[in-house]
Design a protein around this motif. Structure first.
Motif, PDB file in Angstrom:
ATOM      1  N   GLY A  99       6.910 -26.569  -3.190  1.00  0.00           N
ATOM      2  CA  GLY A  99       8.126 -27.262  -3.592  1.00  0.00           C
ATOM      3  C   GLY A  99       9.325 -26.340  -3.736  1.00  0.00           C
ATOM      4  O   GLY A  99       9.230 -25.151  -3.489  1.00  0.00           O
ATOM      5  N   PRO A 100      10.459 -26.861  -4.098  1.00  0.00           N
ATOM      6  CA  PRO A 100      10.666 -28.230  -4.553  1.00  0.00           C
ATOM      7  C   PRO A 100      10.863 -29.232  -3.415  1.00  0.00           C
ATOM      8  O   PRO A 100      10.800 -30.434  -3.631  1.00  0.00           O
ATOM      9  CB  PRO A 100      11.936 -28.121  -5.403  1.00  0.00           C
ATOM     10  CG  PRO A 100      12.720 -27.018  -4.752  1.00  0.00           C
ATOM     11  CD  PRO A 100      11.674 -26.054  -4.234  1.00  0.00           C
ATOM     12  N   GLY A 101      11.082 -28.765  -2.185  1.00  0.00           N
ATOM     13  CA  GLY A 101      11.306 -29.665  -1.048  1.00  0.00           C
ATOM     14  C   GLY A 101      10.157 -29.614  -0.065  1.00  0.00           C
ATOM     15  O   GLY A 101       9.078 -29.107  -0.372  1.00  0.00           O
ATOM     16  N   PRO A 102      10.366 -30.122   1.147  1.00  0.00           N
ATOM     17  CA  PRO A 102       9.332 -30.118   2.177  1.00  0.00           C
ATOM     18  C   PRO A 102       8.963 -28.700   2.622  1.00  0.00           C
ATOM     19  O   PRO A 102       9.760 -27.770   2.505  1.00  0.00           O
ATOM     20  CB  PRO A 102       9.972 -30.878   3.345  1.00  0.00           C
ATOM     21  CG  PRO A 102      11.149 -31.587   2.790  1.00  0.00           C
ATOM     22  CD  PRO A 102      11.584 -30.810   1.584  1.00  0.00           C
ATOM     23  N   LEU A 103       7.748 -28.570   3.139  1.00  0.00           N
ATOM     24  CA  LEU A 103       7.242 -27.319   3.696  1.00  0.00           C
ATOM     25  C   LEU A 103       7.059 -27.510   5.194  1.00  0.00           C
ATOM     26  O   LEU A 103       6.442 -28.483   5.624  1.00  0.00           O
ATOM     27  CB  LEU A 103       5.900 -26.952   3.055  1.00  0.00           C
ATOM     28  CG  LEU A 103       5.100 -25.831   3.721  1.00  0.00           C
ATOM     29  CD1 LEU A 103       5.845 -24.499   3.602  1.00  0.00           C
ATOM     30  CD2 LEU A 103       3.711 -25.743   3.122  1.00  0.00           C
ATOM     31  N   GLU A 104       7.604 -26.586   5.985  1.00  0.00           N
ATOM     32  CA  GLU A 104       7.384 -26.575   7.428  1.00  0.00           C
ATOM     33  C   GLU A 104       6.777 -25.237   7.796  1.00  0.00           C
ATOM     34  O   GLU A 104       7.317 -24.187   7.446  1.00  0.00           O
ATOM     35  CB  GLU A 104       8.696 -26.747   8.198  1.00  0.00           C
ATOM     36  CG  GLU A 104       9.324 -28.097   8.062  1.00  0.00           C
ATOM     37  CD  GLU A 104      10.598 -28.221   8.884  1.00  0.00           C
ATOM     38  OE1 GLU A 104      10.772 -27.469   9.879  1.00  0.00           O
ATOM     39  OE2 GLU A 104      11.421 -29.070   8.534  1.00  0.00           O
ATOM     40  N   MET A 105       5.637 -25.266   8.485  1.00  0.00           N
ATOM     41  CA  MET A 105       4.978 -24.036   8.939  1.00  0.00           C
ATOM     42  C   MET A 105       4.475 -24.217  10.352  1.00  0.00           C
ATOM     43  O   MET A 105       4.150 -25.325  10.766  1.00  0.00           O
ATOM     44  CB  MET A 105       3.768 -23.696   8.045  1.00  0.00           C
ATOM     45  CG  MET A 105       4.137 -23.178   6.705  1.00  0.00           C
ATOM     46  SD  MET A 105       2.768 -22.327   5.864  1.00  0.00           S
ATOM     47  CE  MET A 105       1.381 -23.388   6.089  1.00  0.00           C
ATOM     48  N   ILE A 106       4.382 -23.109  11.055  1.00  0.00           N
ATOM     49  CA  ILE A 106       3.711 -23.075  12.353  1.00  0.00           C
ATOM     50  C   ILE A 106       2.481 -22.213  12.142  1.00  0.00           C
ATOM     51  O   ILE A 106       2.575 -21.077  11.674  1.00  0.00           O
ATOM     52  CB  ILE A 106       4.613 -22.451  13.432  1.00  0.00           C
ATOM     53  CG1 ILE A 106       5.900 -23.237  13.490  1.00  0.00           C
ATOM     54  CG2 ILE A 106       3.863 -22.334  14.741  1.00  0.00           C
ATOM     55  CD1 ILE A 106       6.330 -23.792  14.779  1.00  0.00           C
TER      56      ILE A 106
END
Length: 120
Positions: A99-106
């Protein structure tokens, strides 16, 4: 549709992204001449993620956006946008959106197909 130009293979977004508008999906390279697999993760809910598992090959995590709580072996560490983590072959690991927001991972798997042993 899989496209080949001379020795270059091109995979279109609609062929691997399950949600192109959110950049989320999985791609296995073996059928396309590559010895890697790629997961584009979008974890919107804080605290959600992937439970403990391991692979017989290394896995690399590239944090594109947000913060991640990574469980790697006996350690828990926090990662942030722009960091890259490499988990060695055979080491249990998992992650959650910190958090506190979205998580983006490759996530890059050093294998042409997914081989996963789930531990949770």
């Amino acid at each position: 549709m899989l496209q080949t130009t001379s020795s270059i293979t091109i995979t279109q977004p609609e062929d691997w992204l399950t949600a192109p508008e959110r950049f989320a999906g999985e791609w296995q390279g073996a059928a396309r001449g590559a010895q890697i697999c790629v997961i584009a993760n979008l974890v919107e809910k804080v605290g959600a993620g992937v439970g403990l598992h391991r692979h017989p090959y290394a896995e690399t995590f590239v944090v594109r956006k947000g913060r991640v709580s990574l469980m790697i072996g006996d350690e828990t560490m926090e990662g942030r946008e722009g960091q890259i983590f490499v988990v060695p072959a055979g080491v249990p690991h998992g992650f959650k959106n910190a958090g506190p927001g979205p998580l983006e991972m490759i996530d890059i798997h050093e294998s042409g197909k997914f081989i996963t042993e789930w531990l949770d």
